[in-house]
Design an enzyme around this catalytic site. Structure first.
Site, PDB file in Angstrom:
ATOM      1  N   ALA A  32      32.773 -72.431 -13.339  1.00 52.34           N
ATOM      2  CA  ALA A  32      33.299 -72.083 -12.015  1.00 52.34           C
ATOM      3  C   ALA A  32      32.435 -72.752 -10.961  1.00 52.34           C
ATOM      4  O   ALA A  32      31.451 -73.437 -11.262  1.00 52.34           O
ATOM      5  CB  ALA A  32      33.314 -70.569 -11.821  1.00 52.34           C
ATOM      6  N   GLU A  33      32.823 -72.553  -9.689  1.00 52.05           N
ATOM      7  CA  GLU A  33      32.062 -73.104  -8.581  1.00 52.05           C
ATOM      8  C   GLU A  33      32.143 -72.173  -7.386  1.00 52.05           C
ATOM      9  O   GLU A  33      33.039 -71.335  -7.273  1.00 52.05           O
ATOM     10  CB  GLU A  33      32.578 -74.490  -8.190  1.00 52.05           C
ATOM     11  CG  GLU A  33      33.982 -74.502  -7.611  1.00 52.05           C
ATOM     12  CD  GLU A  33      34.408 -75.895  -7.206  1.00 52.05           C
ATOM     13  OE1 GLU A  33      33.869 -76.384  -6.189  1.00 52.05           O
ATOM     14  OE2 GLU A  33      35.254 -76.481  -7.898  1.00 52.05           O
ATOM     15  N   GLY A  34      31.160 -72.321  -6.488  1.00 50.38           N
ATOM     16  CA  GLY A  34      31.122 -71.560  -5.257  1.00 50.38           C
ATOM     17  C   GLY A  34      31.055 -72.499  -4.067  1.00 50.38           C
ATOM     18  O   GLY A  34      31.409 -73.683  -4.149  1.00 50.38           O
ATOM     19  N   PHE A  36      28.334 -73.703  -2.390  1.00 48.79           N
ATOM     20  CA  PHE A  36      27.330 -74.745  -2.593  1.00 48.79           C
ATOM     21  C   PHE A  36      26.733 -74.626  -3.989  1.00 48.79           C
ATOM     22  O   PHE A  36      25.540 -74.817  -4.181  1.00 48.79           O
ATOM     23  CB  PHE A  36      26.220 -74.648  -1.546  1.00 48.79           C
ATOM     24  CG  PHE A  36      26.662 -75.036  -0.166  1.00 48.79           C
ATOM     25  CD1 PHE A  36      26.628 -76.363   0.230  1.00 48.79           C
ATOM     26  CD2 PHE A  36      27.125 -74.085   0.723  1.00 48.79           C
ATOM     27  CE1 PHE A  36      27.041 -76.727   1.503  1.00 48.79           C
ATOM     28  CE2 PHE A  36      27.539 -74.440   1.991  1.00 48.79           C
ATOM     29  CZ  PHE A  36      27.507 -75.767   2.390  1.00 48.79           C
ATOM     30  N   SER A  37      27.547 -74.323  -4.994  1.00 47.02           N
ATOM     31  CA  SER A  37      27.019 -74.153  -6.341  1.00 47.02           C
ATOM     32  C   SER A  37      28.103 -74.426  -7.373  1.00 47.02           C
ATOM     33  O   SER A  37      29.291 -74.223  -7.108  1.00 47.02           O
ATOM     34  CB  SER A  37      26.461 -72.736  -6.532  1.00 47.02           C
ATOM     35  OG  SER A  37      27.492 -71.774  -6.405  1.00 47.02           O
ATOM     36  N   VAL A  39      28.725 -73.753 -11.746  1.00 48.37           N
ATOM     37  CA  VAL A  39      28.242 -72.944 -12.862  1.00 48.37           C
ATOM     38  C   VAL A  39      28.718 -73.588 -14.159  1.00 48.37           C
ATOM     39  O   VAL A  39      29.906 -73.925 -14.298  1.00 48.37           O
ATOM     40  CB  VAL A  39      28.740 -71.488 -12.761  1.00 48.37           C
ATOM     41  CG1 VAL A  39      28.223 -70.668 -13.931  1.00 48.37           C
ATOM     42  CG2 VAL A  39      28.305 -70.864 -11.441  1.00 48.37           C
ATOM     43  N   LYS A  58      23.265 -72.456 -13.201  1.00 44.27           N
ATOM     44  CA  LYS A  58      23.801 -72.432 -11.847  1.00 44.27           C
ATOM     45  C   LYS A  58      23.132 -73.548 -11.066  1.00 44.27           C
ATOM     46  O   LYS A  58      21.922 -73.516 -10.826  1.00 44.27           O
ATOM     47  CB  LYS A  58      23.541 -71.075 -11.193  1.00 44.27           C
ATOM     48  CG  LYS A  58      24.169 -70.927  -9.815  1.00 44.27           C
ATOM     49  CD  LYS A  58      23.951 -69.525  -9.253  1.00 44.27           C
ATOM     50  CE  LYS A  58      24.608 -69.374  -7.897  1.00 44.27           C
ATOM     51  NZ  LYS A  58      24.398 -68.006  -7.327  1.00 44.27           N
ATOM     52  N   ASP A 163      25.897 -58.205  -0.419  1.00 47.96           N
ATOM     53  CA  ASP A 163      27.152 -58.841  -0.843  1.00 47.96           C
ATOM     54  C   ASP A 163      27.668 -58.201  -2.122  1.00 47.96           C
ATOM     55  O   ASP A 163      28.072 -58.891  -3.062  1.00 47.96           O
ATOM     56  CB  ASP A 163      26.944 -60.345  -1.045  1.00 47.96           C
ATOM     57  CG  ASP A 163      28.268 -61.117  -1.030  1.00 47.96           C
ATOM     58  OD1 ASP A 163      29.252 -60.582  -0.481  1.00 47.96           O
ATOM     59  OD2 ASP A 163      28.309 -62.234  -1.564  1.00 47.96           O
TER      60      ASP A 163
END
Length: 872
Positions: A32-34, A36-37, A39, A58, A163
């Site tokens: 997966a991705e966020g 600015f990251s 995985v 990560k 969060d």
């Protein structure tokens, strides 16, 4: 790796190899991705022993040193909490600077952590999209999450996650773990100028999710700090989403968050106990939200498990229900007080018609704690700074009345709005004492009086004060490693301090000129305090408590027998009732019933018995304490349609009644057996069913029909509660925090007409104090006793049912052996039903009969000259 390739979404290829700390890492696949990251799933081999480990990589990017600081905070937090089983374990990490043409363009961070094979909590919820999560599963999930959050709140200084959401929870081997600590920070003071507000707003928009933000994060002008109570609000939103797959403020604006305006969907059905936890967490006033230990106490009570960690919040009760009472009373104060001038002192309220203030709580004992240096005291309110010290902590508390005088009136009784700060008083608040006086100067105005001494950079603790033996910081949850306990009176108001806010109020029941808002507020206030008195089962010398067993609340108890049980606790004061385990406290009453094949084959789950004239009983002075709305019908959705679910059994010879009173089962002989289960500890919710086996006359079905107005009342749940296999009968009974929120004042309860109280309505506003009930009994009790005695002493000629025709009942009489026999004749069949078997030998005496057939009583000739002994 260039910055451009990272920002454009270029992913690492499978088979790529890295060296991260002491581990050789091989990329297996992208996950997966966020923002600015990215995985990845990787395989690692330790350089020391070569053991293979499946882990998660990560890969993050930071454009500058300031952004890198937050990434380092995430890494340090995970390393600090890596021993906690409810936090994703940290393995290793490394940071690489990125350069372009000799210019530093940012940093690349590789974080190696535990692989959770179960995926995310959001994936687990999507698998149950049709059936939704059961209450047991919801409590299991929130219990694991709370333990992970507690590891942050128990640090010194405490950390807040900021969060918390379902997307940041992972599943690993039946354990749910908290992850994504990139938003972790220390508690923050309220912003005091425009520049601080802008900086705080930018930070909140970057590191928090809008739907999970607490009111103090929405209204930055409220003068409220952001601390652990903001996480408690987010836990309430998360718990709501676990139950209903949406957030409570999904389709509403910020005003809904500020006033906590939400409602509970009808599906899936959950118990009032679980809804009460959500209501307590979603309080606009941070003072009224429970801390992490109080929340854990309630979850463990509902699950029946032991507490996993100790209480460091010394000087506070583990139950937060009393704090919720204060919110109700603060709403009442809004309509009974008038605004005060800036230099005017608010008078001390005189509480009438409520319980006296409890004594000050004793400080909790500290066991196995070594001597530590004395920690200097700090101001109990972060918004009031002392000029010099020297007074006791008790005198250091500023007046709470003037602070709470800035509450605004709202349009909904279940809402509290967060207003802009207002000037309360221009004079300083001084402590008591002739010498060593502490003078406070107001720095900012706070509409909610939250006393908090540990915010921002802690003024009480530093990271070096609480350490492990090896010098590393303490994780906080190990009871043996907690060297310093927090004095919570410096952070949050004491219960006595909050109770001092209560203002006097008059009896609203006898007044008709009050507007609907005042009536609703008065009803909530009266019911909140009348419902939570000390229960009769725990106020006498007979009450016992075994260590290690579940503490069963008298107002929210899950019986082991589940739905379908008859709950009984109507214990008359002069006749003590023995408390037996549920396995031995079952008794049965044989009732001869209709003998048709349909009656024998039908699974009768409920029988309807009614006591209409019980509602005519005079309940004395207690009736005057109740508001008109307290006499309303079923207040909860699970009870409001019970009239519609009543089974029509008139064709079987049984009456149709709007109230389902108890359930019975039918044996092979067509007899209806009424079963009693373990007695409840709460005398308010139920009436003790009479032991009909001790009566001196047998009862048959026709007699019950004939004397339905004199029958004994057996409360139970309705058909709608049977559909909910999670919630027990007691869970359907609403406590004061079970008052469900609505979006307007015109709730369902407000539209109902006044009716007399009755036990079978399971009215949540039934207002007899348990202690008063045990000491003085219930008015009208003598009439109930006399009615039962007259029922037992009736002659055989009175056994006639006017509701049945002559063709249905041929005769009702006693035979020579004084055994009641009801011959019921219909077009289908005709047979004689007796309480003894047909092949029972007559030479057996009553003693042998009772031994062979326990529970069946041989009745004697009624003697009009002898007084009957009837056990009530």
């Amino acid at each position: 790796m260039s910055v451009a390739s990272f920002l454009t979404g270029e992913k690492l290829l499978a088979g790529s190899k890295f060296v991260i700390g002491k581990y050789n890492v091989t990329i297996e696949k992208y996950i997966a991705e966020g923002g600015f990251s990215h995985v990845y799933l990787v395989q690692t081999n330790s350089k020391t022993d070569g053991s293979p480990i499946t882990a998660v990589l990560k890969r993050m990017y930071s454009p500058d040193e300031n952004a890198l600081r937050f990434v380092k905070t995430e890494i340090e937090t995970m390393e600090l909490l890596k021993s906690n089983p409810h936090v994703v374990s940290y393995i290793d990490s490394c940071i690489f600077p990125l350069e372009k043409a000799g210019v530093n363009t940012g940093f690349e961070i590789l974080l190696l952590m535990e692989y959770c094979a179960g995926g995310g909590l959001i994936d687990f919820m999507n698998q149950r999209l049709q059936t939704r999560l059961s209450e047991h599963e919801v409590l299991k999930i929130i219990s694991d999450i709370v333990q992970g959050v507690a590891s942050l709140h128990y640090l010194r200084p405490p950390l807040i996650h900021r969060d918390l959401k379902v997307e940041n929870v992972l599943l690993s081997f039946n354990t749910f773990k908290l992850c994504d600590f990139g938003s972790v920070t220390e508690p923050m003071h309220a912003a005091e100028n425009s520049s601080e507000i802008q900086a705080l707003e930018k930070s909140i928009n970057t590191f928090t999710t809008y739907q999970y933000r607490a009111p103090e994060m929405i209204n930055l002008y409220s003068g409220l700090g952001i601390d652990e109570k903001s996480d408690m609000w987010a836990l309430g939103v998360l718990l709501y989403k676990l139950c209903y797959y949406t957030t409570p403020f999904e389709t509403q604006g910020p005003n809904a968050i500020l006033t906590a305006s939400y409602s509970f969907p009808p599906f899936p059905p959950y118990s009032h106990s679980l809804k009460n936890v959500i209501i307590a967490l979603l309080q606009p006033n941070p003072c009224l939200r429970p801390n992490i230990f109080q929340l854990m106490c309630e979850i463990c009570r509902l699950r029946g498990t032991a507490l996993p960690f100790r209480d460091i919040y010394s000087g506070r009760e583990s139950s937060f229900y009393d704090l919720h009472n204060r919110k109700i009373m603060s709403l009442l104060r809004q309509t009974t007080t008038t605004p005060f001038a800036g230099n005017q002192v608010m008078p001390t309220p005189q509480v009438q018609g409520s319980r006296p203030p409890p004594p000050p709580p004793m400080p909790a004992p500290i066991y196995n704690v070594p001597n530590v240096p004395t920690v200097p005291t700090v101001s109990p309110n972060p918004f009031l700074q002392p000029t010099f010290s020297g007074t006791s902590q008790a005198s250091a508390h500023p007046s709470i009345h003037s602070q709470s005088a800035t509450f605004n009136n709202t349009q909904d009784v279940n809402r509290q709005s967060v207003s802009s700060p207002k000037v309360v008083s221009s004079s300083s608040v001084t402590g008591s004492g002739a010498s060593g006086r502490k003078v406070y100067t107001p720095q900012s105005k706070n509409p909610f009086p939250i006393s908090q001494g540990v915010t921002g950079t802690s003024s009480k603790f530093s990271a070096s004060e609480v350490t492990e033996d090896n010098g590393s910081p303490n994780a906080g949850l190990d009871a043996d490693n907690v060297d310093v306990e927090e004095v919570v009176n410096q952070r949050y108001p004491d219960l006595n301090e909050l109770e001092s806010q209560l203002t006097s109020h008059t009896n609203i029941t006898t007044s008709s000129h009050h507007n609907p808002r005042e009536q609703e507020i008065a009803k909530l206030a009266d019911d909140a305090f009348a419902s939570f008195r000390q229960t009769a089962g725990t106020s006498t010398a007979n009450s016992t408590h075994t260590t290690g067993t579940q503490d069963i609340s008298a107002f929210d108890t899950n019986f082991s027998e589940g739905v379908g049980s008859v709950r009984s606790s109507f214990d008359f004061p002069d006749r003590p009732v023995s408390r037996r385990p549920s396995s031995t406290s079952r008794s049965s009453v044989k009732i001869t019933g209709p003998s048709s094949p349909n009656a024998r084959s039908m699974a009768y789950e409920q029988h309807s018995f009614n006591l209409d004239d019980l509602s005519n009983t005079n309940f004395g002075s207690n009736n005057s304490l109740r508001h008109a709305k307290s006499f309303s019908k079923y207040y909860s959705p699970s009870h409001k349609d019970s009239n519609k679910t009543s089974r029509n059994t008139s064709k079987e010879g049984l009456p149709s009644s709007p109230t389902m009173l108890y359930r019975t089962t039918s044996n092979t002989r067509g007899d209806y057996i009424v079963q009693r289960t373990q007695q409840s500890a709460n005398p308010l919710t139920n009436i003790e069913p009479q032991d009909m086996s001790n009566l001196s006359t047998d009862i048959n079905a026709s007699d019950v029909v004939a004397d339905s107005t004199n029958s004994i009342l057996y409360p139970t749940s309705t058909a709608s509660s049977v559909a909910n296999t999670i919630a027990s009968d007691v869970d359907d009974f609403g406590t004061f925090n079970g008052l469900q929120r609505t979006v307007s004042l015109h709730s369902e309860r407000a539209s109902l007409d006044k009716k007399r109280p009755s036990f079978h309505d399971k009215n949540p506003y039934f207002k007899f104090s348990p202690s008063k009930y045990v000491d003085e009994g219930l008015e009208g009790e003598s009439e109930l006793r006399e009615r039962v005695r007259s029922y037992a002493n009736r002659s055989s000629s009175s056994f006639h049912n006017p509701d049945l025709t002559d063709t249905e009942i041929q005769e009702t009489s006693f035979n020579n052996d004084l055994r009641p026999v009801a011959s019921i004749q219909s077009a289908e069949t005709s047979r004689s039903v007796s309480d003894r078997p047909a092949n029972f030998p007559e030479e057996l005496n009553d003693t042998l009969f009772e031994q062979k057939y326990p529970g069946i009583v041989d009745y004697e000739e009624p003697n009009s000259n002898a007084e009957k002994n009837v056990n009530i």
